[in-house]
Write an enzyme that holds these catalytic residues in place. Structure first.
Site, PDB file in Angstrom:
ATOM      1  N   ASP A 133      -9.395   3.771 -62.571  1.00  0.00           N
ATOM      2  CA  ASP A 133      -9.555   4.909 -61.670  1.00  0.00           C
ATOM      3  C   ASP A 133     -11.011   4.968 -61.222  1.00  0.00           C
ATOM      4  O   ASP A 133     -11.916   5.110 -62.049  1.00  0.00           O
ATOM      5  CB  ASP A 133      -9.158   6.202 -62.396  1.00  0.00           C
ATOM      6  N   ASP A 178      -7.818   4.469 -54.771  1.00  0.00           N
ATOM      7  CA  ASP A 178      -8.826   4.446 -55.832  1.00  0.00           C
ATOM      8  C   ASP A 178      -8.279   4.303 -57.247  1.00  0.00           C
ATOM      9  O   ASP A 178      -9.026   4.450 -58.212  1.00  0.00           O
ATOM     10  CB  ASP A 178      -9.698   5.694 -55.756  1.00  0.00           C
ATOM     11  N   GLU A 179      -6.994   4.000 -57.396  1.00  0.00           N
ATOM     12  CA  GLU A 179      -6.481   3.814 -58.755  1.00  0.00           C
ATOM     13  C   GLU A 179      -5.287   2.868 -58.756  1.00  0.00           C
ATOM     14  O   GLU A 179      -4.557   2.754 -57.774  1.00  0.00           O
ATOM     15  CB  GLU A 179      -6.118   5.150 -59.417  1.00  0.00           C
TER      16      GLU A 179
END
Length: 342
Positions: A11, A105-106
């Site tokens: 993350d 983003d993860e």
């Protein structure tokens, strides 16, 4: 749930805000808030400097301005975010062929498909540390938190524990197999996948604030109160039982466009102009993806925050903006605009 800690969750830290701070040195070390900049906007990401003032994602921008008036408020540069995301996802694919992106983003990574002995906990930790170092190098300084566990649920819990300010200096947390139930027991119920604000409020009314509280209830009680599928699933997750596989690709089931207006809209002609524009935007994305769609849905949040939604399914699939526009306008005709559309 696996016998080894072989699911990794990466993350990025305050991703959008961190990209802005990287690209604009004058913002480094300062409060940065990315999101809607109008009075009706919502915070997408807040830098850790902004979070110190109580700002968080999904907070109304007006409230964020009140809490951190000195912060830099930015509307966002999504191509820059997508480019950094491509770098990170490419790196994850070098680690394992099984990568499941959740957002820009993860992502989850299946380490069982990687060139590593997942039974060697020290080796897994070294891989995670190396991965963080490589992310920082290839993205010119962006940071990430990494969690590793025996399931997707536990890997995500671990990455939350690894976040800045949580006491883990290396920002890597590995939950040892066999300790999962003890690790999640003191966590709030919202730590469980699928428990959002509405479900959390319902559980709270039942006296269940933490994961340990859910375990005190019988499976029968949970099924009675929450339904068969959700009640049984919650009972399993409260015991850290999660067998969901890492899925390397996800086919988009829908494409959507959403607007938030500066003032509530009550004029039908103005709403029709918005519908026409959004039909063109959503069909451009549909055409770019090479796909077709059969169902058109129009959703409106009213001034009192209630949700109105209508759908129509066509006899054949289409990527025609004109056809989608006609369908959306038809749906708009049944919306009562007197109270205003937010």
């Amino acid at each position: 749930m696996r016998s080894r800690a072989s699911v990794l969750h990466l993350d990025m830290d305050a991703f959008f805000a961190s990209v802005e701070q990287r690209d604009k040195p004058s913002l480094r070390g300062k409060a940065v808030i990315v999101g809607g900049t109008s009075g009706r906007g919502v915070v997408s990401t807040a830098s850790y400097e902004a979070r110190a003032f109580g700002v968080h994602s999904a907070m109304p921008s007006a409230q964020a301005r009140h809490l951190a008036p000195q912060a830099a408020f930015l509307s966002g540069r999504f191509e820059a975010y997508r480019e950094s995301s491509r770098v990170v996802m490419g790196l994850l694919h070098e680690v394992s062929p099984l990568v499941e992106p959740l957002s820009l983003d993860e992502a989850f990574v299946d380490l069982e498909s990687a060139d590593i002995d997942t039974g060697d906990v020290a080796a897994v930790r070294r891989l995670a540390a190396t991965l963080r170092h490589q992310v920082a190098g290839r993205t010119e300084g962006l940071t990430c938190s990494v969690g590793i566990g025996s399931s997707k649920f536990m890997a995500k819990v671990a990455s939350e524990m690894a976040k800045p300010g949580r006491g883990h200096q290396d920002h890597v947390v590995l939950v040892e197999p066999g300790t999962e139930a003890d690790v999640i027991a003191p966590l709030p119920v919202r730590a469980i996948p699928g428990v959002g604000p509405v479900a959390a409020a319902r559980l709270d009314r039942l006296g269940m604030k933490k994961v340990a509280d859910i375990r005190q209830a019988s499976r029968e009680e949970l099924v009675r109160e929450l339904g068969q599928a959700w009640g049984a699933g919650l009972a399993d997750l409260a015991l850290a039982r999660d067998d969901r596989p890492v899925i390397s690709s996800r086919e988009a089931k829908s494409i959507s466009v959403e607007d938030t207006f500066e003032h509530d809209l009550t004029d039908r002609a103005e709403c029709e102009r918005v519908v026409d524009r959004d039909a063109a935007l959503v069909c451009a994305r549909l055409q770019h993806s090479g796909r077709f769609a059969r169902t058109v849905t129009l959703k409106a949040k009213m001034s009192d925050f209630s949700i109105w939604s209508r759908s129509v399914t066509m006899t054949g699939a289409t990527d025609s903006a004109e056809r989608v526009r006609r369908m959306a306008r038809h749906l708009l005709g049944s919306l009562d605009l007197r109270e205003g559309v937010r």
